[in-house]
Write a protein that holds these residues in place. Structure first.
Motif, PDB file in Angstrom:
ATOM      1  N   LEU A  34       0.835  -1.198   0.000  1.00 34.82           N
ATOM      2  CA  LEU A  34       0.000   0.000   0.000  1.00 34.82           C
ATOM      3  C   LEU A  34       0.874   1.255   0.000  1.00 34.82           C
ATOM      4  O   LEU A  34       1.847   1.348   0.743  1.00 34.82           O
ATOM      5  N   ARG A  35       0.508   2.229  -0.832  1.00 32.50           N
ATOM      6  CA  ARG A  35       1.251   3.487  -0.857  1.00 32.50           C
ATOM      7  C   ARG A  35       0.991   4.278   0.417  1.00 32.50           C
ATOM      8  O   ARG A  35      -0.074   4.191   1.024  1.00 32.50           O
ATOM      9  N   ARG A  36       1.981   5.094   0.781  1.00 35.45           N
ATOM     10  CA  ARG A  36       1.797   5.972   1.940  1.00 35.45           C
ATOM     11  C   ARG A  36       0.601   6.896   1.744  1.00 35.45           C
ATOM     12  O   ARG A  36      -0.164   7.145   2.669  1.00 35.45           O
ATOM     13  N   ILE A  37       0.436   7.404   0.534  1.00 32.52           N
ATOM     14  CA  ILE A  37      -0.642   8.359   0.293  1.00 32.52           C
ATOM     15  C   ILE A  37      -2.002   7.708   0.522  1.00 32.52           C
ATOM     16  O   ILE A  37      -2.933   8.352   1.036  1.00 32.52           O
ATOM     17  N   ASP A  38      -2.114   6.415   0.179  1.00 34.67           N
ATOM     18  CA  ASP A  38      -3.385   5.715   0.363  1.00 34.67           C
ATOM     19  C   ASP A  38      -3.638   5.413   1.843  1.00 34.67           C
ATOM     20  O   ASP A  38      -4.761   5.569   2.335  1.00 34.67           O
ATOM     21  N   LEU A  39      -2.586   4.980   2.560  1.00 37.77           N
ATOM     22  CA  LEU A  39      -2.759   4.706   3.985  1.00 37.77           C
ATOM     23  C   LEU A  39      -3.068   5.990   4.745  1.00 37.77           C
ATOM     24  O   LEU A  39      -3.954   6.008   5.613  1.00 37.77           O
ATOM     25  N   ALA A  40      -2.384   7.062   4.413  1.00 37.22           N
ATOM     26  CA  ALA A  40      -2.632   8.336   5.088  1.00 37.22           C
ATOM     27  C   ALA A  40      -4.069   8.797   4.871  1.00 37.22           C
ATOM     28  O   ALA A  40      -4.732   9.270   5.805  1.00 37.22           O
ATOM     29  N   ALA A  41      -4.555   8.639   3.646  1.00 41.08           N
ATOM     30  CA  ALA A  41      -5.927   9.052   3.343  1.00 41.08           C
ATOM     31  C   ALA A  41      -6.931   8.210   4.128  1.00 41.08           C
ATOM     32  O   ALA A  41      -7.917   8.742   4.660  1.00 41.08           O
ATOM     33  N   ARG A  42      -6.694   6.913   4.214  1.00 40.11           N
ATOM     34  CA  ARG A  42      -7.606   6.031   4.952  1.00 40.11           C
ATOM     35  C   ARG A  42      -7.596   6.355   6.443  1.00 40.11           C
ATOM     36  O   ARG A  42      -8.625   6.220   7.118  1.00 40.11           O
ATOM     37  N   ALA A  43      -6.425   6.773   6.969  1.00 43.44           N
ATOM     38  CA  ALA A  43      -6.313   7.074   8.396  1.00 43.44           C
ATOM     39  C   ALA A  43      -6.699   8.515   8.723  1.00 43.44           C
ATOM     40  O   ALA A  43      -6.830   8.855   9.911  1.00 43.44           O
ATOM     41  N   GLY A  44      -6.850   9.350   7.708  1.00 41.94           N
ATOM     42  CA  GLY A  44      -7.211  10.739   7.950  1.00 41.94           C
ATOM     43  C   GLY A  44      -6.073  11.580   8.498  1.00 41.94           C
ATOM     44  O   GLY A  44      -6.297  12.519   9.275  1.00 41.94           O
ATOM     45  N   ILE A  45      -4.846  11.240   8.114  1.00 37.79           N
ATOM     46  CA  ILE A  45      -3.682  12.026   8.517  1.00 37.79           C
ATOM     47  C   ILE A  45      -2.896  12.418   7.278  1.00 37.79           C
ATOM     48  O   ILE A  45      -3.149  11.902   6.174  1.00 37.79           O
ATOM     49  N   SER A  46      -1.942  13.312   7.426  1.00 42.38           N
ATOM     50  CA  SER A  46      -1.156  13.741   6.276  1.00 42.38           C
ATOM     51  C   SER A  46      -0.076  12.724   5.947  1.00 42.38           C
ATOM     52  O   SER A  46       0.380  11.963   6.818  1.00 42.38           O
ATOM     53  N   VAL A  47       0.334  12.720   4.696  1.00 41.82           N
ATOM     54  CA  VAL A  47       1.429  11.839   4.273  1.00 41.82           C
ATOM     55  C   VAL A  47       2.704  12.203   5.029  1.00 41.82           C
ATOM     56  O   VAL A  47       3.481  11.326   5.424  1.00 41.82           O
ATOM     57  N   GLU A  48       2.915  13.492   5.249  1.00 40.19           N
ATOM     58  CA  GLU A  48       4.113  13.932   5.968  1.00 40.19           C
ATOM     59  C   GLU A  48       4.144  13.363   7.381  1.00 40.19           C
ATOM     60  O   GLU A  48       5.190  12.905   7.872  1.00 40.19           O
ATOM     61  N   TYR A  49       2.980  13.385   8.056  1.00 41.33           N
ATOM     62  CA  TYR A  49       2.926  12.870   9.422  1.00 41.33           C
ATOM     63  C   TYR A  49       3.161  11.358   9.436  1.00 41.33           C
ATOM     64  O   TYR A  49       3.892  10.839  10.286  1.00 41.33           O
ATOM     65  N   LEU A  50       2.552  10.627   8.493  1.00 42.27           N
ATOM     66  CA  LEU A  50       2.766   9.192   8.407  1.00 42.27           C
ATOM     67  C   LEU A  50       4.240   8.885   8.158  1.00 42.27           C
ATOM     68  O   LEU A  50       4.804   7.961   8.758  1.00 42.27           O
ATOM     69  N   THR A  51       4.879   9.654   7.307  1.00 35.22           N
ATOM     70  CA  THR A  51       6.306   9.461   7.020  1.00 35.22           C
ATOM     71  C   THR A  51       7.126   9.645   8.286  1.00 35.22           C
ATOM     72  O   THR A  51       8.060   8.871   8.560  1.00 35.22           O
ATOM     73  N   ARG A  52       6.802  10.667   9.088  1.00 32.70           N
ATOM     74  CA  ARG A  52       7.545  10.916  10.321  1.00 32.70           C
ATOM     75  C   ARG A  52       7.391   9.744  11.290  1.00 32.70           C
ATOM     76  O   ARG A  52       8.348   9.351  11.963  1.00 32.70           O
ATOM     77  N   ILE A  53       6.182   9.173  11.365  1.00 32.93           N
ATOM     78  CA  ILE A  53       5.965   8.034  12.256  1.00 32.93           C
ATOM     79  C   ILE A  53       6.768   6.823  11.776  1.00 32.93           C
ATOM     80  O   ILE A  53       7.458   6.161  12.561  1.00 32.93           O
TER      81      ILE A  53
END
Length: 279
Positions: A34-53
């Motif tokens: 799964l792409r980061r952009i898709d996971l971030a969208a499903r979780a309702g957070i930004s791609v940048e924040y997901l990347t930091r985690i």
């Protein structure tokens, strides 16, 4: 530098096929899953924040974010528990990794030893998450006597699985058992114990161990199968009692079928009704 939490999220993301979540196939990708952009969208957070985690630059996501990521990754109950555990140790105990070698204690409470005596002639042992066999019934030792597990003064299940060639013959589901042993390391007794044991074992266990450390493969409930050196196939259910205050587990093995019960009865006749303890 990554964190246990980030490694687990990334590993789960990489294991998910987008179409399984109803997402369109976006063609060739540089990495699987799964792409980061898709996971971030499903979780309702930004791609940048997901990347930091994922990269370990944010070690303290809120409970709401953790739950959102669990939902977005479609985690089951066991995986959600592991995610919460990793969130805790990533945010609150990562500093413990710098404390130096810290082997866990090996004492077993008298009441636990008495419980083992009452379980004779059952197959039971007390272990910690690192795999140290701290005490066992004579019956358990009798059944496993020919496997090589008790060839050392301080038997350890995890070390045995990864360093003794006889373990691969004993466990027909060796890969699942190896995943299970590594997964258990994350859950105790403490982060510094995990760091000490992992550094010690990695030097002798090789890539079969090291590639599993950050994969976080959550084990599934399954019957334990043993190809015993005497030629019989054993199938055992495991019931585990967590001794949380001690960082230990009491594990009882029960025959899963009549053939196993008969084979175990033959093997454990070598037991003498006592208790063998390692301290």
């Amino acid at each position: 530098m990554g964190t246990p939490l980030g490694d687990f999220i990334r590993a789960k993301r990489d294991s998910i096929q987008p179409e399984s979540l109803g997402l369109p196939d976006r063609g060739r990708r540089r990495s699987p899953g799964l792409r980061r952009i898709d996971l971030a969208a499903r979780a309702g957070i930004s791609v940048e924040y997901l990347t930091r985690i994922e990269q370990g630059r944010d070690r303290n996501p809120s409970i709401a974010v953790v739950h959102a990521l669990a939902d977005a990754l479609s985690l089951d109950a066991a995986e959600r528990d592991h995610l919460r555990h990793l969130t805790k140790i990533t945010g609150g105990e990562c500093s413990a990794l710098g404390r130096g070698p810290q082997p866990p204690g090996r004492d077993v409470r008298p009441s636990v030893l008495e419980t083992l005596r009452l379980l004779e002639p059952g197959l039971a042992l007390v272990t910690n998450r690192l795999g140290d066999v701290l005490a066992r019934t004579d019956a358990f030792e009798a059944v496993l006597a020919d496997t090589g597990l008790f060839d050392t003064d301080r038997p350890n299940l995890t070390r045995y699985v990864f360093t003794d060639p006889r373990a691969r013959a004993l466990f027909p589901d060796w890969d699942d058992i190896a995943d299970e042993r590594v997964f258990g390391l994350w859950h105790g007794p403490a982060v510094e114990n995990f760091a000490w044991f992992t550094a010690e074992l990695a030097a002798v266990a090789g890539p079969d161990f090291t590639r599993r450390v950050n994969r976080h493969a959550v084990p599934r409930d399954q019957v334990l199968r043993l190809d015993h050196p005497t030629g019989c196939r054993l199938r055992l259910h495991r019931e585990t009692l967590e001794l949380a205050s001690d960082g230990q587990q009491l594990v009882v093995h029960l025959a899963a079928d009549a053939e196993t019960a008969e084979a175990v009865d033959r093997l454990r006749r070598r037991a003498h009704g006592g208790l063998s303890a390692v301290s």
